[in-house]
Design a protein around this motif. Structure first.
Motif, PDB file in Angstrom:
ATOM      1  N   ARG A  73       0.810  -1.220   0.000  1.00 48.35           N
ATOM      2  CA  ARG A  73       0.000   0.000   0.000  1.00 48.35           C
ATOM      3  C   ARG A  73       0.844   1.272   0.000  1.00 48.35           C
ATOM      4  O   ARG A  73       0.292   2.377  -0.020  1.00 48.35           O
ATOM      5  CB  ARG A  73      -0.948  -0.001   1.207  1.00 48.35           C
ATOM      6  CG  ARG A  73      -2.023  -1.078   1.134  1.00 48.35           C
ATOM      7  CD  ARG A  73      -3.146  -0.799   2.122  1.00 48.35           C
ATOM      8  NE  ARG A  73      -2.708  -0.879   3.503  1.00 48.35           N
ATOM      9  CZ  ARG A  73      -2.761  -1.985   4.253  1.00 48.35           C
ATOM     10  NH1 ARG A  73      -3.215  -3.116   3.719  1.00 48.35           N
ATOM     11  NH2 ARG A  73      -2.366  -1.981   5.499  1.00 48.35           N
ATOM     12  N   LYS A  74       2.171   1.113   0.046  1.00 50.71           N
ATOM     13  CA  LYS A  74       3.052   2.284   0.098  1.00 50.71           C
ATOM     14  C   LYS A  74       4.005   2.323  -1.095  1.00 50.71           C
ATOM     15  O   LYS A  74       4.967   3.097  -1.089  1.00 50.71           O
ATOM     16  CB  LYS A  74       3.843   2.294   1.405  1.00 50.71           C
ATOM     17  CG  LYS A  74       2.960   2.313   2.651  1.00 50.71           C
ATOM     18  CD  LYS A  74       3.768   2.133   3.920  1.00 50.71           C
ATOM     19  CE  LYS A  74       2.876   2.055   5.145  1.00 50.71           C
ATOM     20  NZ  LYS A  74       3.640   1.806   6.388  1.00 50.71           N
ATOM     21  N   ALA A  75       3.720   1.498  -2.093  1.00 49.35           N
ATOM     22  CA  ALA A  75       4.627   1.401  -3.239  1.00 49.35           C
ATOM     23  C   ALA A  75       4.746   2.729  -3.978  1.00 49.35           C
ATOM     24  O   ALA A  75       5.832   3.104  -4.447  1.00 49.35           O
ATOM     25  CB  ALA A  75       4.158   0.305  -4.186  1.00 49.35           C
TER      26      ALA A  75
ATOM     27  N   MET B 246       2.426  -7.689   6.448  1.00 49.13           N
ATOM     28  CA  MET B 246       2.772  -6.789   5.350  1.00 49.13           C
ATOM     29  C   MET B 246       3.552  -5.591   5.889  1.00 49.13           C
ATOM     30  O   MET B 246       3.146  -4.959   6.867  1.00 49.13           O
ATOM     31  CB  MET B 246       1.506  -6.336   4.619  1.00 49.13           C
ATOM     32  CG  MET B 246       0.859  -7.416   3.790  1.00 49.13           C
ATOM     33  SD  MET B 246      -0.376  -6.793   2.626  1.00 49.13           S
ATOM     34  CE  MET B 246      -1.609  -6.181   3.761  1.00 49.13           C
ATOM     35  N   ASP B 247       4.649  -5.289   5.236  1.00 49.42           N
ATOM     36  CA  ASP B 247       5.527  -4.216   5.698  1.00 49.42           C
ATOM     37  C   ASP B 247       6.529  -3.913   4.596  1.00 49.42           C
ATOM     38  O   ASP B 247       6.649  -4.655   3.611  1.00 49.42           O
ATOM     39  CB  ASP B 247       6.264  -4.667   6.963  1.00 49.42           C
ATOM     40  CG  ASP B 247       6.791  -3.513   7.808  1.00 49.42           C
ATOM     41  OD1 ASP B 247       6.753  -2.358   7.330  1.00 49.42           O
ATOM     42  OD2 ASP B 247       7.244  -3.763   8.935  1.00 49.42           O
ATOM     43  N   ASP B 248       7.275  -2.816   4.742  1.00 50.79           N
ATOM     44  CA  ASP B 248       8.436  -2.587   3.885  1.00 50.79           C
ATOM     45  C   ASP B 248       9.468  -3.670   4.201  1.00 50.79           C
ATOM     46  O   ASP B 248       9.655  -4.046   5.365  1.00 50.79           O
ATOM     47  CB  ASP B 248       9.063  -1.219   4.163  1.00 50.79           C
ATOM     48  CG  ASP B 248       8.101  -0.070   3.878  1.00 50.79           C
ATOM     49  OD1 ASP B 248       7.316  -0.191   2.935  1.00 50.79           O
ATOM     50  OD2 ASP B 248       8.140   0.921   4.630  1.00 50.79           O
ATOM     51  N   ILE B 249      10.150  -4.153   3.167  1.00 54.15           N
ATOM     52  CA  ILE B 249      11.132  -5.222   3.345  1.00 54.15           C
ATOM     53  C   ILE B 249      12.467  -4.774   2.760  1.00 54.15           C
ATOM     54  O   ILE B 249      12.583  -4.544   1.554  1.00 54.15           O
ATOM     55  CB  ILE B 249      10.656  -6.519   2.661  1.00 54.15           C
ATOM     56  CG1 ILE B 249       9.381  -7.042   3.343  1.00 54.15           C
ATOM     57  CG2 ILE B 249      11.762  -7.569   2.672  1.00 54.15           C
ATOM     58  CD1 ILE B 249       8.703  -8.163   2.584  1.00 54.15           C
ATOM     59  N   THR B 250      13.461  -4.629   3.615  1.00 57.52           N
ATOM     60  CA  THR B 250      14.815  -4.289   3.180  1.00 57.52           C
ATOM     61  C   THR B 250      15.756  -5.424   3.553  1.00 57.52           C
ATOM     62  O   THR B 250      15.732  -5.901   4.690  1.00 57.52           O
ATOM     63  CB  THR B 250      15.304  -2.991   3.857  1.00 57.52           C
ATOM     64  OG1 THR B 250      14.465  -1.909   3.467  1.00 57.52           O
ATOM     65  CG2 THR B 250      16.745  -2.670   3.446  1.00 57.52           C
ATOM     66  N   VAL B 251      16.584  -5.846   2.593  1.00 57.06           N
ATOM     67  CA  VAL B 251      17.534  -6.938   2.824  1.00 57.06           C
ATOM     68  C   VAL B 251      18.920  -6.509   2.347  1.00 57.06           C
ATOM     69  O   VAL B 251      19.074  -5.992   1.238  1.00 57.06           O
ATOM     70  CB  VAL B 251      17.122  -8.220   2.076  1.00 57.06           C
ATOM     71  CG1 VAL B 251      18.110  -9.347   2.397  1.00 57.06           C
ATOM     72  CG2 VAL B 251      15.709  -8.639   2.436  1.00 57.06           C
TER      73      VAL B 251
END
Length: 327
Positions: free
Chosen positions: A55-57, A282-287
């Motif tokens: 939802r924040k793309a 669901m969340d922002d995903i940083t790797v």
């Protein structure tokens, strides 16, 4: 019933977390030395991938990260606390500015390759309203990884197919992590979890925001790492797997398991018929995935030549948010 995030609560007053020493063995140098006038130094090969919340793309999400190839290598992740949106504040502004200042102060003399002091400088310079969880990791040329973390961004070290080190999340209570804030009630660099890990050539480091670790298990991380040809491919594959789990309402995620263990579950009548709280988060995903490598450095290299090489590596500095996500 799918698990949903309650991480919109802002931070209560800070608590202090003591530094813990590393019990791990020192960086192992190569057994051979073809040139007597040469030395081995540890460096990081780093890959990154970021996928914003569905939802924040359009706005790019609220995670931000920073990588730098200078010296041994440095990386950092910041996760903007979404609760600020309820106050009409963009949660991404704080995390992005914090990472920008992390880049700026990296070479500051007072920082002196100390991630906790870098955290102090970057936080003090950040003027945006908001708060964020954050982790900074720096690799010394001797193979010592220095870590400073506030909140629930995480880091794991994988050696020979096993997770041999993990940071622990800091929280006031479930879904309310420690956070650096523009407000006086937030935490500071003094509250950071500070630790060191002695690494070996070939060790893999996996770091990221809670949106990653809430949706993936250790054995999945190890499996993806073992099957990936490089750090870029590994970071992308891990982020995509966590993203797949995050939108799966039938996946019993680490987040939903932790929620149940803390007393959060479906109503009693659903339990009676076998129901339970499950689903991804669901969340922002940083790797960020980094591999420890050993490079041979001739001792007779001139100071000017070494400085030039450092400057060339420094040109790879990147401050990124989900506005700059990979294709």
């Amino acid at each position: 019933m799918a698990a949903s995030s309650t991480a919109t609560r802002l931070s209560p007053p800070r608590l202090h977390v003591p530094t813990t020493p590393s019990p791990h063995p020192p960086f192992r140098r190569s057994r051979f030395s073809p040139l007597r006038a040469a030395k081995l130094e540890a460096v990081l090969s780093i890959g990154t991938h970021l996928i914003p919340h569905p939802r924040k793309a359009e706005t790019g999400g609220e995670d931000a990260f920073f990588v730098n190839g200078d010296d041994g290598g440095v990386f950092a992740v910041a996760d903007g606390v979404s609760g600020w949106a309820e106050k009409d504040v963009n949660p991404a502004l704080f995390s992005r500015e914090l990472m920008a200042h992390t880049s700026t102060f990296l070479k500051d003399e007072e920082v002196n390759h100390d991630p906790q002091l870098l955290l102090m400088k970057a936080h003090a310079a950040t003027t945006s309203v908001g708060s964020a969880t954050v982790i900074i990791a720096m690799l010394e040329k001797t193979g010592i990884l220095k870590i400073a973390s506030v909140g629930d961004c995480g880091l794991k070290v994988i050696r020979k197919g096993q997770v041999m080190f993990s940071t622990c999340p800091q929280e006031h209570y479930f879904d309310c992590p420690y956070q650096l804030s523009s407000e006086a009630i937030g935490q500071t660099y003094l509250d950071a979890l500070v630790c060191t890990v002695n690494l070996m050539e070939g060790d893999m480091i996996v770091s990221g925001s809670d949106g990653f670790f809430d949706n993936i298990f250790d054995q999945e991380i190890v499996s993806v790492i073992s099957e990936s040809p490089g750090v870029d491919e590994a970071a992308k594959a891990l982020a995509e797997l966590a993203r797949k789990h995050s939108v799966d309402v039938t996946f019993d995620s680490p987040y939903s398991m932790e929620a149940r263990s803390r007393g959060f579950d479906v109503p009693s009548w659903k339990k009676f018929i076998g129901g339970k709280l499950i689903g991804g988060k669901m969340d922002d995903i940083t790797v960020i995935v980094a591999q420890v490598k050993a490079v041979m450095i001739p001792d007779d290299e001139g100071v000017d030549e070494e400085k030039g090489q450092g400057d060339e590596q420094g040109s790879a500095v990147a401050v990124a948010s989900s506005e700059q996500k990979e294709d």
